[in-house]
Motif scaffolding. Structure first.
Motif, PDB file in Angstrom:
ATOM      1  N   LEU A 191       0.835  -1.302   0.104  1.00  0.00           N
ATOM      2  CA  LEU A 191       0.142   0.048   0.098  1.00  0.00           C
ATOM      3  C   LEU A 191       0.781   1.316   0.044  1.00  0.00           C
ATOM      4  O   LEU A 191       0.735   2.222  -0.906  1.00  0.00           O
ATOM      5  CB  LEU A 191      -0.961   0.138   1.228  1.00  0.00           C
ATOM      6  CG  LEU A 191      -1.744   1.359   1.582  1.00  0.00           C
ATOM      7  CD1 LEU A 191      -2.745   1.418   0.348  1.00  0.00           C
ATOM      8  CD2 LEU A 191      -2.383   1.225   2.721  1.00  0.00           C
ATOM      9  N   LYS A 192       1.900   1.294   0.876  1.00  0.00           N
ATOM     10  CA  LYS A 192       2.792   2.545   0.772  1.00  0.00           C
ATOM     11  C   LYS A 192       3.323   2.710  -0.397  1.00  0.00           C
ATOM     12  O   LYS A 192       3.740   3.873  -0.851  1.00  0.00           O
ATOM     13  CB  LYS A 192       3.921   2.122   2.041  1.00  0.00           C
ATOM     14  CG  LYS A 192       3.090   2.102   3.262  1.00  0.00           C
ATOM     15  CD  LYS A 192       4.052   1.923   4.546  1.00  0.00           C
ATOM     16  CE  LYS A 192       5.373   2.898   4.705  1.00  0.00           C
ATOM     17  NZ  LYS A 192       6.201   2.257   5.831  1.00  0.00           N
ATOM     18  N   SER A 193       3.792   1.448  -1.065  1.00  0.00           N
ATOM     19  CA  SER A 193       4.553   1.628  -2.357  1.00  0.00           C
ATOM     20  C   SER A 193       3.646   2.326  -3.610  1.00  0.00           C
ATOM     21  O   SER A 193       3.970   3.165  -4.312  1.00  0.00           O
ATOM     22  CB  SER A 193       5.184   0.358  -2.844  1.00  0.00           C
ATOM     23  OG  SER A 193       5.773   0.378  -3.763  1.00  0.00           O
ATOM     24  N   PHE A 194       2.467   1.498  -3.840  1.00  0.00           N
ATOM     25  CA  PHE A 194       1.753   2.007  -4.683  1.00  0.00           C
ATOM     26  C   PHE A 194       1.076   3.410  -4.360  1.00  0.00           C
ATOM     27  O   PHE A 194       0.672   4.090  -5.600  1.00  0.00           O
ATOM     28  CB  PHE A 194       0.878   0.757  -5.277  1.00  0.00           C
ATOM     29  CG  PHE A 194      -0.315   0.497  -4.432  1.00  0.00           C
ATOM     30  CD1 PHE A 194      -1.434   1.419  -4.276  1.00  0.00           C
ATOM     31  CD2 PHE A 194      -0.471  -0.630  -3.973  1.00  0.00           C
ATOM     32  CE1 PHE A 194      -2.550   1.180  -3.401  1.00  0.00           C
ATOM     33  CE2 PHE A 194      -1.747  -1.022  -3.157  1.00  0.00           C
ATOM     34  CZ  PHE A 194      -2.586  -0.168  -2.933  1.00  0.00           C
ATOM     35  N   ALA A 195       0.775   3.687  -3.343  1.00  0.00           N
ATOM     36  CA  ALA A 195       0.094   5.027  -2.956  1.00  0.00           C
ATOM     37  C   ALA A 195       0.898   6.133  -3.375  1.00  0.00           C
ATOM     38  O   ALA A 195       0.481   7.486  -3.792  1.00  0.00           O
ATOM     39  CB  ALA A 195      -0.225   5.050  -1.681  1.00  0.00           C
ATOM     40  N   GLU A 236       4.139  12.113   5.071  1.00  0.00           N
ATOM     41  CA  GLU A 236       5.392  12.637   4.742  1.00  0.00           C
ATOM     42  C   GLU A 236       5.850  12.132   3.420  1.00  0.00           C
ATOM     43  O   GLU A 236       6.679  13.232   2.892  1.00  0.00           O
ATOM     44  CB  GLU A 236       6.367  12.260   5.921  1.00  0.00           C
ATOM     45  CG  GLU A 236       6.263  12.633   7.239  1.00  0.00           C
ATOM     46  CD  GLU A 236       7.230  12.042   8.354  1.00  0.00           C
ATOM     47  OE1 GLU A 236       7.815  11.222   7.803  1.00  0.00           O
ATOM     48  OE2 GLU A 236       7.274  12.740   9.449  1.00  0.00           O
ATOM     49  N   SER A 237       5.711  11.235   2.877  1.00  0.00           N
ATOM     50  CA  SER A 237       6.024  10.824   1.534  1.00  0.00           C
ATOM     51  C   SER A 237       5.108  11.492   0.405  1.00  0.00           C
ATOM     52  O   SER A 237       5.214  11.388  -0.815  1.00  0.00           O
ATOM     53  CB  SER A 237       6.155   9.299   1.384  1.00  0.00           C
ATOM     54  OG  SER A 237       4.592   8.786   1.348  1.00  0.00           O
ATOM     55  N   GLY A 238       3.956  11.976   0.884  1.00  0.00           N
ATOM     56  CA  GLY A 238       3.047  12.618  -0.314  1.00  0.00           C
ATOM     57  C   GLY A 238       2.236  11.543  -0.895  1.00  0.00           C
ATOM     58  O   GLY A 238       1.389  11.711  -1.650  1.00  0.00           O
ATOM     59  N   GLU A 262       2.310  10.403  -7.447  1.00  0.00           N
ATOM     60  CA  GLU A 262       3.324  10.822  -8.366  1.00  0.00           C
ATOM     61  C   GLU A 262       2.743  10.915  -9.716  1.00  0.00           C
ATOM     62  O   GLU A 262       3.354  11.749 -10.497  1.00  0.00           O
ATOM     63  CB  GLU A 262       4.705  10.036  -8.293  1.00  0.00           C
ATOM     64  CG  GLU A 262       5.361  10.300  -7.143  1.00  0.00           C
ATOM     65  CD  GLU A 262       6.594   9.283  -7.027  1.00  0.00           C
ATOM     66  OE1 GLU A 262       6.817   8.482  -7.745  1.00  0.00           O
ATOM     67  OE2 GLU A 262       7.382   9.556  -5.997  1.00  0.00           O
ATOM     68  N   ASN A 263       2.270   9.992 -10.282  1.00  0.00           N
ATOM     69  CA  ASN A 263       1.557   9.827 -11.550  1.00  0.00           C
ATOM     70  C   ASN A 263       0.378  10.620 -11.642  1.00  0.00           C
ATOM     71  O   ASN A 263      -0.205  10.697 -13.074  1.00  0.00           O
ATOM     72  CB  ASN A 263       1.521   8.336 -12.061  1.00  0.00           C
ATOM     73  CG  ASN A 263       2.931   7.687 -11.937  1.00  0.00           C
ATOM     74  OD1 ASN A 263       4.015   8.306 -11.874  1.00  0.00           O
ATOM     75  ND2 ASN A 263       3.204   6.539 -12.037  1.00  0.00           N
ATOM     76  N   LEU A 264      -0.557  10.690 -10.941  1.00  0.00           N
ATOM     77  CA  LEU A 264      -1.935  11.489 -11.149  1.00  0.00           C
ATOM     78  C   LEU A 264      -1.645  13.095 -10.901  1.00  0.00           C
ATOM     79  O   LEU A 264      -1.080  13.680 -10.063  1.00  0.00           O
ATOM     80  CB  LEU A 264      -2.616  10.968 -10.068  1.00  0.00           C
ATOM     81  CG  LEU A 264      -3.232   9.508 -10.166  1.00  0.00           C
ATOM     82  CD1 LEU A 264      -4.012   9.050  -8.797  1.00  0.00           C
ATOM     83  CD2 LEU A 264      -3.946   9.249 -11.534  1.00  0.00           C
ATOM     84  N   ASP A 265      -2.381  13.783 -11.874  1.00  0.00           N
ATOM     85  CA  ASP A 265      -2.410  15.319 -11.805  1.00  0.00           C
ATOM     86  C   ASP A 265      -3.193  15.818 -10.769  1.00  0.00           C
ATOM     87  O   ASP A 265      -4.466  15.623 -11.213  1.00  0.00           O
ATOM     88  CB  ASP A 265      -2.680  15.866 -13.229  1.00  0.00           C
ATOM     89  CG  ASP A 265      -2.575  17.049 -13.539  1.00  0.00           C
ATOM     90  OD1 ASP A 265      -1.689  17.855 -12.655  1.00  0.00           O
ATOM     91  OD2 ASP A 265      -2.916  17.752 -14.436  1.00  0.00           O
ATOM     92  N   GLY A 266      -2.880  16.352  -9.817  1.00  0.00           N
ATOM     93  CA  GLY A 266      -3.991  16.955  -8.788  1.00  0.00           C
ATOM     94  C   GLY A 266      -4.489  16.192  -8.010  1.00  0.00           C
ATOM     95  O   GLY A 266      -5.423  16.322  -7.485  1.00  0.00           O
ATOM     96  N   TYR A 286      -4.180  12.681  -4.904  1.00  0.00           N
ATOM     97  CA  TYR A 286      -3.262  11.970  -4.012  1.00  0.00           C
ATOM     98  C   TYR A 286      -3.653  10.171  -4.367  1.00  0.00           C
ATOM     99  O   TYR A 286      -4.895  10.136  -4.584  1.00  0.00           O
ATOM    100  CB  TYR A 286      -3.444  12.347  -2.782  1.00  0.00           C
ATOM    101  CG  TYR A 286      -2.723  13.801  -2.391  1.00  0.00           C
ATOM    102  CD1 TYR A 286      -1.777  14.049  -2.087  1.00  0.00           C
ATOM    103  CD2 TYR A 286      -3.809  14.691  -2.385  1.00  0.00           C
ATOM    104  CE1 TYR A 286      -0.995  15.129  -1.690  1.00  0.00           C
ATOM    105  CE2 TYR A 286      -3.296  16.018  -2.068  1.00  0.00           C
ATOM    106  CZ  TYR A 286      -2.055  16.405  -1.851  1.00  0.00           C
ATOM    107  OH  TYR A 286      -1.468  17.573  -1.601  1.00  0.00           O
ATOM    108  N   GLY A 287      -2.568   9.609  -3.957  1.00  0.00           N
ATOM    109  CA  GLY A 287      -2.938   8.137  -3.938  1.00  0.00           C
ATOM    110  C   GLY A 287      -4.119   7.528  -2.897  1.00  0.00           C
ATOM    111  O   GLY A 287      -4.963   7.037  -3.339  1.00  0.00           O
ATOM    112  N   ILE A 288      -3.830   7.972  -1.792  1.00  0.00           N
ATOM    113  CA  ILE A 288      -4.819   7.610  -0.771  1.00  0.00           C
ATOM    114  C   ILE A 288      -5.262   8.729   0.121  1.00  0.00           C
ATOM    115  O   ILE A 288      -4.687   9.600   0.355  1.00  0.00           O
ATOM    116  CB  ILE A 288      -4.436   6.460  -0.058  1.00  0.00           C
ATOM    117  CG1 ILE A 288      -3.295   6.690   0.884  1.00  0.00           C
ATOM    118  CG2 ILE A 288      -4.057   5.326  -0.917  1.00  0.00           C
ATOM    119  CD1 ILE A 288      -3.082   5.599   1.975  1.00  0.00           C
TER     120      ILE A 288
END
Length: 457
Positions: free
Chosen positions: A201-205, A266-268, A210-214, A216-218
Motif C-alpha cells: 500500500l505504501k509503495s503503490f500510494a 510525509e511521503s506525499g 506521483e503519476n496523477l495530476d492534482g 493523491y494516492g490515498i
C-alpha cells in the motif's frame, strides 16, 4: 239416591284431578329434557366458538426501528405483507432517525413499556442483555419458530452474548476500501488484489500520487475502524472481553499503526488534512468522490451504493491490507439486528416475524438488502440476481470477505462511546494535523481510556 250422585260426582272430579296432575308432571319432564338439550347445544356451540377464538385470537405487536425514509417505507410494506399472510396479527410500527432513537428506547425501558421487537445495534447489545431487557431466542430456534437453518454461524455470532442468541442479524457489512479503477489505470498502477500488504500500500500510494495530476494516492487511515483491523491481525482487540481494560498490552502496536499514516503523509502518498477533514463522516463528501484521491480506506460495503452515486462514476471495493505473518482482520459486521424484548407478551409471534423477515424471498425483494446483505443463503442468492451493478459489487464483496475473516470481537463495553470520541479527537485528528507523535498519542490514549474502563470493574 242423592248420595249416589254425590259419590259419582266426587269420583269423576277426583279422576279428572289425577289426570291433570299426571299431564302436568309429564309435560314438566318433557320441558326439562328440551332445556337440557338446549343447554348442551349452547355449551357445544360456545365451546366451538372459543376454540375458533383461540386459534384466531388477535395478536398485537409493536416494532421499533431507526433509519431513513426509504427504510421506513420498505419496512412498512414488509409489515403489511406479514399481516396479510397472518390476519390475526396487528402490528404497530414506531420509527425514527438515529438521533434520539436510544433516548426513546431508554425511556420505554425505564417505563417497562418497550416494544415487542426492537432494532438493536451491536454497540448497545451487551448493555441491554445485561439489564435483562432482551430475550434469548435459542428456545425459539430449537422448536422451529425461528428458522435459521439456512444461515451460517458467522452471520449469527454478532448477536450472541455468553452463548445466548439475543439478536438476529438483519444484514451483513464488511469494512474495507474503495478505489477508482480508472485512476489506477491512468497512473499505470495495478489494482489492489486480495492479499496486498501494508508495504504494498505504501509503495503503490506513492506511485499514484506521483503519476496523477492534482490527486493523491490515498486518504490516510488512522481511524478506529482500521485500528481494529490492525489489532485483530495481531491477535488482540481494542477492548478486553470483560470490558475493563484495553485489549492490547503493548503500546507499540498502536505506535506502529499510527506510524503508517505518518510515513504516508510525509511521503506525499496520502492527502493532507485540509483535503478531507471537512467531509467528516459524510460518505458522499469524501475526496474520492471528486477525484482528489484514488483510494479511500474507511468504508463499509453497503456504503458503496451512496459513494458511487455521489461520484457519478464506477468505483470498486477492495479488502483492507494484510499483515505479513498476521491473522485475518476482517469480520462480518451486523448492520443492525432485530431483538425481542422481555417486556413482550407475544414473544413467540415476535420470533415468527423475525423468521419471516429472515427467510421470505418476496418480502426481501421489497427490503432489497437496504440493511445490508441478507444472512440466509437462499435469500442472498435470490437477491443478488436482482441487483444492479453496484449492488452486485456489494454482494460479491461480502462473499469474498468471508475467506479473509474471523469471528467478530465481543460487543463494546460501557464507556466505549466516550473512548471512541477520545481516540478520534486526541489520536486520529492529532496525527493528521501533526499535533502529536505516535508515541505520545499511544501513551495518552492508554492513560485516559484505562480510567474510563476501570469504572466497569
Amino acid at each position: 239416591m242423592q248420595k249416589k250422585w254425590i259419590f259419582l260426582f266426587l269420583f269423576i272430579l277426583l279422576f279428572l284431578l289425577c289426570s291433570f296432575v299426571t299431564a302436568c308432571s309429564s309435560g314438566g319432564s318433557d320441558d326439562g329434557d328440551d332445556n337440557a338439550d338446549q343447554v348442551d347445544d349452547a355449551t357445544e356451540q360456545t365451546g366451538s366458538e372459543e376454540a375458533v377464538g383461540d386459534e384466531d385470537a388477535e395478536v398485537e405487536l409493536r416494532i421499533l426501528w431507526w433509519g431513513s425514509q426509504d427504510r421506513h417505507n420498505r419496512t412498512l410494506e414488509a409489515i403489511d405483507m406479514y399481516v396479510e399472510e397472518n390476519p390475526h396479527v396487528k402490528i404497530s410500527p414506531e420509527f425514527t432517525g438515529w438521533d434520539g432513537y436510544w433516548e426513546k428506547m431508554a425511556t420505554q425501558a425505564a417505563g417497562g413499556n418497550m416494544p415487542d421487537i426492537v432494532q438493536m445495534d451491536y454497540a448497545y447489545l451487551t448493555e441491554y442483555v445485561g439489564r435483562d431487557l432482551l430475550v434469548d431466542l435459542n428456545p425459539f430456534v430449537e422448536d422451529g419458530t425461528l428458522d435459521l437453518s439456512d444461515v451460517d454461524d458467522i452471520y449469527l455470532d454478532g448477536g450472541k452474548v455468553e452463548g445466548g442468541l439475543y439478536a438476529v442479524n438483519l444484514g451483513a457489512n464488511v469494512h474495507g476500501a474503495a478505489y477508482d479503477k480508472e485512476m489506477f489505470e491512468e497512473a499505470g498502477v495495478p489494482e489492489p488484489e486480495p492479499g496486498y500488504t501494508y508495504e504494498d500500500l505504501k509503495s503503490f500510494a506513492v506511485e499514484l500520487s506521483e503519476n496523477l495530476d492534482g490527486a493523491y494516492g490515498i486518504q490516510p487511515f488512522a481511524g478506529v475502524n482500521n485500528l481494529r483491523h490492525y489489532l485483530r491481525q495481531n491477535g488482540v482487540s481494542l477492548f478486553n472481553e470483560e470490558g475493563t481494560a484495553l485489549g492490547y498490552e503493548d503500546d507499540q502496536l498502536l505506535i506502529d499503526y499510527l506510524q503508517l499514516t505518518v510515513d504516508m503523509l510525509e511521503s506525499g502518498a496520502a492527502a493532507p488534512a485540509d483535503v478531507f477533514m471537512d467531509a467528516g463522516s459524510n460518505i458522499e463528501q469524501q475526496p474520492i468522490v471528486n477525484g482528489e484521491t484514488a483510494m479511500f480506506l474507511d468504508i463499509y460495503s453497503n456504503q458503496i451504493v451512496a459513494l458511487e452515486s455521489a461520484a457519478g462514476r464506477s468505483l470498486e471495493l477492495s479488502l483492507s491490507p494484510v499483515l505479513e505473518g498476521g491473522e485475518h482482520g476482517h469480520f462480518l459486521k451486523p448492520s443492525q439486528f432485530f431483538s425481542v424484548t422481555t417486556h413482550s407478551k407475544e414473544q413467540e409471534e415476535a420470533a415468527k416475524f423475525i423468521s419471516y423477515i429472515t427467510n421470505n424471498l418476496e418480502v426481501n425483494e421489497v427490503l432489497n438488502a437496504e440493511r445490508g446483505v441478507p444472512i440466509a443463503t437462499a435469500v442472498r442468492d435470490h437477491l443478488r440476481d436482482l441487483q444492479d451493478s453496484v449492488g452486485v459489487k456489494m454482494f460479491d464483496f461480502v462473499e469474498l470477505a468471508q475467506d479473509y475473516s474471523k469471528p467478530i470481537d465481543p460487543p463494546e463495553p460501557e464507556g466505549a462511546t466516550e473512548i471512541l470520541t477520545l481516540y478520534e479527537n486526541e489520536v486520529e485528528h492529532a496525527i493528521y494535523y501533526d499535533q502529536t507523535t505516535p508515541e505520545e498519542a499511544a501513551a495518552n490514549f492508554r492513560e485516559k481510556a484505562s480510567e474510563i474502563l476501570a469504572k466497569n470493574e
